[in-house]
Write a protein that holds these residues in place. Structure first.
Motif, mmCIF file in Angstrom:
data_model
loop_
_atom_site.group_PDB
_atom_site.id
_atom_site.type_symbol
_atom_site.label_atom_id
_atom_site.label_comp_id
_atom_site.label_asym_id
_atom_site.label_seq_id
_atom_site.Cartn_x
_atom_site.Cartn_y
_atom_site.Cartn_z
ATOM 1 N N MET A 212 2.844 3.301 -2.679
ATOM 2 C CA MET A 212 3.145 3.598 -1.281
ATOM 3 C C MET A 212 2.019 4.426 -0.665
ATOM 4 O O MET A 212 1.610 4.195 0.483
ATOM 5 C CB MET A 212 4.468 4.343 -1.157
ATOM 6 C CG MET A 212 4.870 4.588 0.297
ATOM 7 S SD MET A 212 6.358 5.580 0.497
ATOM 8 C CE MET A 212 5.735 7.193 0.046
ATOM 9 N N LEU A 213 1.501 5.388 -1.421
ATOM 10 C CA LEU A 213 0.393 6.209 -0.937
ATOM 11 C C LEU A 213 -0.896 5.398 -0.855
ATOM 12 O O LEU A 213 -1.651 5.506 0.116
ATOM 13 C CB LEU A 213 0.205 7.418 -1.862
ATOM 14 C CG LEU A 213 1.363 8.418 -1.893
ATOM 15 C CD1 LEU A 213 1.192 9.374 -3.070
ATOM 16 C CD2 LEU A 213 1.450 9.187 -0.588
ATOM 17 N N TYR A 214 -1.134 4.563 -1.883
ATOM 18 C CA TYR A 214 -2.358 3.756 -1.890
ATOM 19 C C TYR A 214 -2.368 2.732 -0.750
ATOM 20 O O TYR A 214 -3.333 2.648 0.014
ATOM 21 C CB TYR A 214 -2.524 3.032 -3.231
ATOM 22 C CG TYR A 214 -3.475 1.872 -3.119
ATOM 23 C CD1 TYR A 214 -4.831 2.100 -2.892
ATOM 24 C CD2 TYR A 214 -3.030 0.557 -3.170
ATOM 25 C CE1 TYR A 214 -5.711 1.042 -2.725
ATOM 26 C CE2 TYR A 214 -3.901 -0.502 -3.004
ATOM 27 C CZ TYR A 214 -5.234 -0.259 -2.787
ATOM 28 O OH TYR A 214 -6.096 -1.298 -2.607
ATOM 29 N N ILE A 305 -11.508 1.877 -4.126
ATOM 30 C CA ILE A 305 -10.050 1.928 -4.274
ATOM 31 C C ILE A 305 -9.458 0.551 -4.560
ATOM 32 O O ILE A 305 -8.244 0.409 -4.690
ATOM 33 C CB ILE A 305 -9.372 2.519 -3.015
ATOM 34 C CG1 ILE A 305 -9.493 1.573 -1.815
ATOM 35 C CG2 ILE A 305 -9.914 3.895 -2.703
ATOM 36 C CD1 ILE A 305 -8.704 2.019 -0.581
ATOM 37 N N SER A 306 -10.308 -0.444 -4.701
ATOM 38 C CA SER A 306 -9.851 -1.838 -4.726
ATOM 39 C C SER A 306 -8.910 -2.172 -5.875
ATOM 40 O O SER A 306 -8.029 -3.026 -5.732
ATOM 41 C CB SER A 306 -11.059 -2.772 -4.774
ATOM 42 O OG SER A 306 -11.845 -2.518 -5.929
ATOM 43 N N THR A 307 -9.100 -1.528 -7.028
ATOM 44 C CA THR A 307 -8.319 -1.933 -8.209
ATOM 45 C C THR A 307 -7.084 -1.078 -8.445
ATOM 46 O O THR A 307 -6.420 -1.229 -9.477
ATOM 47 C CB THR A 307 -9.202 -1.908 -9.472
ATOM 48 O OG1 THR A 307 -9.740 -0.593 -9.651
ATOM 49 C CG2 THR A 307 -10.343 -2.906 -9.360
ATOM 50 N N PHE A 308 -6.754 -0.185 -7.515
ATOM 51 C CA PHE A 308 -5.588 0.672 -7.715
ATOM 52 C C PHE A 308 -4.310 -0.153 -7.857
ATOM 53 O O PHE A 308 -3.450 0.149 -8.682
ATOM 54 C CB PHE A 308 -5.432 1.658 -6.549
ATOM 55 C CG PHE A 308 -6.454 2.761 -6.526
ATOM 56 C CD1 PHE A 308 -7.546 2.746 -7.379
ATOM 57 C CD2 PHE A 308 -6.337 3.822 -5.641
ATOM 58 C CE1 PHE A 308 -8.502 3.760 -7.358
ATOM 59 C CE2 PHE A 308 -7.275 4.840 -5.612
ATOM 60 C CZ PHE A 308 -8.355 4.804 -6.468
ATOM 61 N N TYR A 309 -4.177 -1.180 -7.024
ATOM 62 C CA TYR A 309 -2.947 -1.977 -7.055
ATOM 63 C C TYR A 309 -2.809 -2.699 -8.395
ATOM 64 O O TYR A 309 -1.757 -2.651 -9.035
ATOM 65 C CB TYR A 309 -2.939 -2.979 -5.902
ATOM 66 C CG TYR A 309 -1.551 -3.435 -5.504
ATOM 67 C CD1 TYR A 309 -0.978 -3.006 -4.316
ATOM 68 C CD2 TYR A 309 -0.803 -4.268 -6.326
ATOM 69 C CE1 TYR A 309 0.297 -3.406 -3.951
ATOM 70 C CE2 TYR A 309 0.473 -4.669 -5.972
ATOM 71 C CZ TYR A 309 1.019 -4.236 -4.787
ATOM 72 O OH TYR A 309 2.288 -4.620 -4.450
ATOM 73 N N VAL A 335 8.519 -0.940 -2.095
ATOM 74 C CA VAL A 335 8.296 0.472 -1.770
ATOM 75 C C VAL A 335 6.810 0.712 -1.539
ATOM 76 O O VAL A 335 6.405 1.428 -0.613
ATOM 77 C CB VAL A 335 8.839 1.386 -2.884
ATOM 78 C CG1 VAL A 335 8.433 2.842 -2.634
ATOM 79 C CG2 VAL A 335 10.353 1.278 -2.973
ATOM 80 N N GLY A 336 5.972 0.097 -2.392
ATOM 81 C CA GLY A 336 4.530 0.228 -2.211
ATOM 82 C C GLY A 336 4.083 -0.286 -0.856
ATOM 83 O O GLY A 336 3.359 0.394 -0.122
ATOM 84 N N GLN A 337 4.534 -1.483 -0.499
ATOM 85 C CA GLN A 337 4.146 -2.052 0.787
ATOM 86 C C GLN A 337 4.724 -1.290 1.966
ATOM 87 O O GLN A 337 4.182 -1.344 3.061
ATOM 88 C CB GLN A 337 4.572 -3.519 0.859
ATOM 89 C CG GLN A 337 3.751 -4.457 -0.017
ATOM 90 C CD GLN A 337 2.275 -4.393 0.277
ATOM 91 O OE1 GLN A 337 1.461 -4.164 -0.616
ATOM 92 N NE2 GLN A 337 1.903 -4.589 1.531
ATOM 93 N N SER A 338 5.816 -0.555 1.738
ATOM 94 C CA SER A 338 6.366 0.229 2.847
ATOM 95 C C SER A 338 5.364 1.272 3.333
ATOM 96 O O SER A 338 5.403 1.698 4.486
ATOM 97 C CB SER A 338 7.671 0.915 2.417
ATOM 98 O OG SER A 338 7.434 1.990 1.516
#
Length: 385
Positions: A212-214, A305-309, A335-338
């Motif tokens: 969610m933060l990323y 930050i590209s590979t965090f997901y 939740v992440g996409q929120s």
């Protein structure tokens, strides 16, 4: 895999265009930053619906049918968005529909890719294709808009991709009732018990909040950077759209090329290193009052930050029992996409009161919070891939 890559390209195409179109949406409806941010709220509600509904839908209709239903729902949302520009409320509803469909697709694709032999590599490629779509769409949208084409006509390109995508997904996944089980997995757990266990999982929620933060940082930068460049750096719309595209190109390149380095460093260590680099770059983008420095630093931030997901999905694949994957990855993804709705909304509200300059310091704060949240994710042994 082709169907999944095409679906993520379309998702990136849709998401990447929003930032380029915000100034034109503001003028079309004569609304403020805060009112524009309602689009992000609508998307957030769609993600919340997907988080609650995806697991039960998979158990009722099967994996492939649920995925196909999500494609049809996405098509409906894109038809709404391309067919009118009279009602801002209807546009918000269209964003809600597309958001719920995309979050469902993302959760199911993530659970599918997490079971592959090299999840970090394949998930990186999957989300790299998202970055390619997000890189291309701001340029196409801006080229149309500066020539006087109404913003809603851009969404006809989404519809044009949605129709063959539905056919492709149905052919690839339509007969897949459920993902293959590991021999050690129990098959007798009820749906309600699995969901209850998933909702109590520390692993699920630590990864969900991290994403969610990323995603919030990524979409806040991608969504508001065009307005930031135009108003703070005094750039023109075409140059500003290139800054947004540069960030998404960095995301695409990093997601394709960096996974082998991540496997060498270890997923956990790699994220900490990249967070530190990203914070430094974001500080430079904020504090050096230059269009070119902001553009270069923004592109490099996308890269680091590209590979965090994909790192989070790979960690989840190892930490979370396979019997929980459908529910767990639906919740993590939704939740992440929120974050892509909530944090741009926050920035929109703050910008209305204090100015669009708040984009950069807010992203810095989100990056720092990501590092803290990643530290809370339970440790796993290094993956031997």
């Amino acid at each position: 895999m082709t169907a999944a890559f095409f679906a993520l390209f379309l998702a990136g195409w849709n998401g990447g265009s929003t930032g380029a179109m915000i100034p034109y949406i503001e003028r079309t409806y004569n609304i403020s930053y805060a009112r524009v941010a309602i689009l992000f709220v609508s998307t957030f509600i769609g993600y919340a619906v997907a988080a609650a509904a995806t697991g039960p839908l998979v158990r009722k209709f099967g994996f492939g049918r649920t995925l196909s239903i999500a494609m049809v729902v996405e098509l409906i949302g894109n038809v709404i968005n391309c067919s009118q520009r009279k009602s801002y409320n209807l546009m918000c509803f269209g964003f809600f529909v597309v958001g719920s469909a995309f979050a469902t697709q993302l959760g199911l694709f993530n659970s599918y890719f997490a079971r592959l032999s090299k999840p970090l590599l394949w998930t990186g490629l999957l989300h790299g294709v998202y970055g390619l779509g997000a890189f291309a769409s701001p340029q196409v949208a801006t080229a149309m808009l500066v020539r006087g084409v109404p913003y809603n006509i851009f969404y006809t390109t989404n519809v044009g991709m949605n129709v063959p995508l539905f056919v492709l997904v149905w052919l690839a996944f339509g007969k897949l009732d459920a993902l293959p089980r590991h021999p050690a997995e129990s098959s007798g757990t009820s749906g309600g018990s699995v969901l209850s266990t998933t909702l109590k999982s520390r692993e699920v929620w630590s990864l969900a909040i991290f994403l969610m933060l990323y995603v919030g940082a990524e979409e806040s930068l991608g969504g508001w950077i065009v307005s930031y460049i135009i108003e703070v750096r005094k750039g023109d719309p075409e140059g500003a759209s290139w800054v947004a595209s540069g960030m998404y190109l960095g995301l695409a390149i990093g997601r394709i090329l960096l996974p082998p380095l991540n496997m060498l460093l270890g997923e956990r260590n790699a994220v900490f290193i990249y967070v530190a680099f990203a914070i430094v770059l974001e500080c430079l983008a904020w504090l050096i009052p230059s269009f070119s420095s902001t553009a270069i630093c923004t592109a490099l931030i996308g890269l680091v930050i590209s590979t965090f997901y994909s790192a989070a999905i790979a960690m989840g694949g190892k930490l979370i029992p396979r019997s929980m994957h459908a529910d767990a990855f639906s919740i993590i993804s939704a939740v992440g996409q929120s974050g892509s709705a909530f944090w741009p909304l926050v920035i929109g509200v703050m910008s209305t009161k204090t100015g669009i300059w708040v984009v950069e310091p807010t992203v810095i704060a989100l990056l720092g919070a990501q590092g803290a949240c990643w530290w809370l994710v339970p440790k796993v042994g290094r993956r031997d891939e």
